[in-house]
Design a protein around this motif. Structure first.
Motif, PDB file in Angstrom:
ATOM      1  N   GLU A 135      36.003  49.404  27.792  1.00 14.55           N
ATOM      2  CA  GLU A 135      37.372  49.269  28.315  1.00 14.55           C
ATOM      3  C   GLU A 135      37.427  49.536  29.813  1.00 14.55           C
ATOM      4  O   GLU A 135      38.080  48.809  30.578  1.00 14.55           O
ATOM      5  CB  GLU A 135      38.328  50.222  27.578  1.00 14.55           C
ATOM      6  N   ALA A 136      36.719  50.594  30.234  1.00 12.89           N
ATOM      7  CA  ALA A 136      36.712  50.916  31.661  1.00 12.89           C
ATOM      8  C   ALA A 136      36.049  49.803  32.471  1.00 12.89           C
ATOM      9  O   ALA A 136      36.502  49.455  33.571  1.00 12.89           O
ATOM     10  CB  ALA A 136      35.993  52.244  31.897  1.00 12.89           C
ATOM     11  N   GLU A 137      34.996  49.223  31.923  1.00 12.69           N
ATOM     12  CA  GLU A 137      34.299  48.151  32.632  1.00 12.69           C
ATOM     13  C   GLU A 137      35.185  46.912  32.734  1.00 12.69           C
ATOM     14  O   GLU A 137      35.224  46.243  33.778  1.00 12.69           O
ATOM     15  CB  GLU A 137      32.999  47.815  31.907  1.00 12.69           C
ATOM     16  N   LEU A 138      35.905  46.566  31.677  1.00 16.11           N
ATOM     17  CA  LEU A 138      36.810  45.413  31.715  1.00 16.11           C
ATOM     18  C   LEU A 138      37.905  45.616  32.757  1.00 16.11           C
ATOM     19  O   LEU A 138      38.236  44.696  33.517  1.00 16.11           O
ATOM     20  CB  LEU A 138      37.424  45.188  30.330  1.00 16.11           C
ATOM     21  N   ALA A 139      38.471  46.826  32.789  1.00 15.90           N
ATOM     22  CA  ALA A 139      39.524  47.105  33.769  1.00 15.90           C
ATOM     23  C   ALA A 139      38.984  47.034  35.191  1.00 15.90           C
ATOM     24  O   ALA A 139      39.629  46.481  36.087  1.00 15.90           O
ATOM     25  CB  ALA A 139      40.132  48.490  33.495  1.00 15.90           C
ATOM     26  N   GLY A 140      37.786  47.587  35.408  1.00 16.68           N
ATOM     27  CA  GLY A 140      37.199  47.539  36.740  1.00 16.68           C
ATOM     28  C   GLY A 140      36.860  46.129  37.177  1.00 16.68           C
ATOM     29  O   GLY A 140      37.070  45.756  38.339  1.00 16.68           O
ATOM     30  N   VAL A 141      36.351  45.321  36.259  1.00 16.19           N
ATOM     31  CA  VAL A 141      36.008  43.939  36.576  1.00 16.19           C
ATOM     32  C   VAL A 141      37.262  43.138  36.905  1.00 16.19           C
ATOM     33  O   VAL A 141      37.282  42.349  37.860  1.00 16.19           O
ATOM     34  CB  VAL A 141      35.236  43.305  35.399  1.00 16.19           C
ATOM     35  N   ARG A 142      38.329  43.337  36.130  1.00 13.60           N
ATOM     36  CA  ARG A 142      39.581  42.625  36.420  1.00 13.60           C
ATOM     37  C   ARG A 142      40.074  42.965  37.833  1.00 13.60           C
ATOM     38  O   ARG A 142      40.462  42.084  38.609  1.00 13.60           O
ATOM     39  CB  ARG A 142      40.648  43.000  35.392  1.00 13.60           C
ATOM     40  N   ALA A 143      40.057  44.261  38.166  1.00  9.89           N
ATOM     41  CA  ALA A 143      40.533  44.686  39.484  1.00  9.89           C
ATOM     42  C   ALA A 143      39.673  44.087  40.597  1.00  9.89           C
ATOM     43  O   ALA A 143      40.192  43.609  41.618  1.00  9.89           O
ATOM     44  CB  ALA A 143      40.535  46.208  39.580  1.00  9.89           C
ATOM     45  N   ALA A 144      38.342  44.079  40.417  1.00  8.14           N
ATOM     46  CA  ALA A 144      37.447  43.545  41.446  1.00  8.14           C
ATOM     47  C   ALA A 144      37.636  42.043  41.637  1.00  8.14           C
ATOM     48  O   ALA A 144      37.689  41.547  42.770  1.00  8.14           O
ATOM     49  CB  ALA A 144      36.001  43.857  41.084  1.00  8.14           C
TER      50      ALA A 144
END
Length: 374
Positions: A261-270
């Motif tokens: 979940e954290a990786e998906l959120a970080g990827v979306r933001a980037a």
């Protein structure tokens, strides 16, 4: 990505180059029209139009100085200012002409628009007042427009064109600062992670290695005096070394277990910070921690490849059970093969009983697909 400062700089500069080229054509066409109506001599027109075209040739270089944040181009400003003054003197706006000289009134505001990029605003305002004062005698002699309307046109051009040029530069600098801020945040995050990893390793190994060093030194001293006690100390050293190795392996495995979940959120933001639209549909609640970690690594590697090698503006990530599909529209040209990152990830997933593929689709997209045991 559209938000990259280099792309924005090229778009702005090429657009303005086109406008300056159009102005140069208008100068030449206007001078030719005056010659055709016998309202100005050929040498006079050639000299005036030549100065105007020379000004247009210098203008793009001043723009590039501003967009490269180089020192103030004093020489170029002076040369372009002299060309502007000669153009205004040689190519009359009114005073006896029965038609306007097209684009004549652009020369002064264009020079002001370059000056505002380098000079203090007070100096630019002063030059603007001088430029308007210089053209007032010509505006009084026109016959095709009321004098007040002509003067208002001159004042409006002297204000709007420099302000527009300054706003374009401000827009590019804002884009560049935002991009630099994203890079700084990413670099800071990496530095913080390295510091945290170093701190954890120090906490894990600092005490153990100190005890091992002391016990090894003691065992060396006891080797010739008390062999039994020396052997016991070395056995203790071996036990401590084994415990330390276990702790280090556990720490490294913990770092390798990414949170999906954290990786998906970080990827979306980037991706969105880079100017792309990212949609995510994830249903992975029933997956094992190991499967979720593997998919998190796929998401990270896929996003990294998009940011580094793609011009995608739309990315779609879909996770259904143990299957992840990551599509983007940034495919440009043939694909030479998987990079080292995807190759290593493919081997890792294959070792866990899964599979990974990366290839273009028939619809012109690039698809990264991973399947892991649930």
């Amino acid at each position: 990505m559209a938000a990259r400062p280099e792309t924005a700089r090229k778009v702005l500069l090429y657009w303005m180059d086109g406008m300056i080229a159009l102005a140069a054509l208008m100068f030449v066409g206007g001078a030719w029209g005056l010659i055709a109506k016998d309202q100005i001599s050929v040498p006079h027109a050639v000299a005036g139009a030549g100065c105007a075209v020379a000004f247009c040739a210098v203008f793009p270089f001043m723009l590039r100085d501003a967009y490269q944040e180089r020192p103030t181009p004093v020489a170029k400003l002076i040369v372009s200012g002299l060309l502007t003054a000669v153009t205004l003197a040689l190519l009359p706006y009114g005073a006896g002409l029965d038609q306007p000289f097209l684009a004549w009134d652009l020369v002064g505001p264009l020079w002001l628009s370059a000056a505002v990029l380098f000079l203090p605003w007070q100096a630019t305002v002063a030059f603007g007042v001088l430029e308007i004062a210089a053209v007032i005698p010509y505006t009084r002699g026109i016959t095709w427009m009321p004098w007040a309307a002509s003067l208002a046109l001159q004042v409006g051009s002297a204000i709007l064109i420099p302000v527009s040029m300054w706003l374009w530069l401000w827009l590019w600098r804002t884009i560049k600062e935002a991009h630099d801020s994203q890079e700084a945040k990413a670099s800071l995050a990496v530095s913080e992670e390295r510091l945290r990893f170093a701190r954890d390793l120090h906490d894990l190994l600092g005490h153990s290695l100190s005890v091992i060093a002391l016990k090894s030194e003691l065992a060396a001293k006891l080797a010739t005096k008390d062999a039994g006690r020396a052997a016991a100390e070395m056995a203790s050293v071996r036990h401590l070394a084994g415990e330390s190795l276990t702790e280090v392996r556990a720490a490294v495995e913990g770092y390798q277990m990414l949170d999906l979940e954290a990786e998906l959120a970080g990827v979306r933001a980037a991706l969105e910070a880079a100017g792309a639209r990212c949609t995510i549909e994830a249903s992975a609640a029933d997956l094992s921690p190991a499967a979720r970690a593997l998919l998190a690594w796929v998401v990270r590697e896929g996003a990294t490849n998009v940011l580094k090698h793609s011009t995608a503006t739309r990315i779609a990530i879909r996770i259904d059970g143990g299957v992840l599909e990551m599509r983007n529209d940034g495919l440009a040209g043939p694909v030479s093969g998987q990079g080292s990152g995807l190759r290593g990830l493919s081997e890792r997933i294959a070792g866990a009983g899964g599979s990974l593929s990366a290839a273009p689709t028939d619809g012109g997209e690039f698809l990264l697909r991973a399947a892991v045991p649930a």
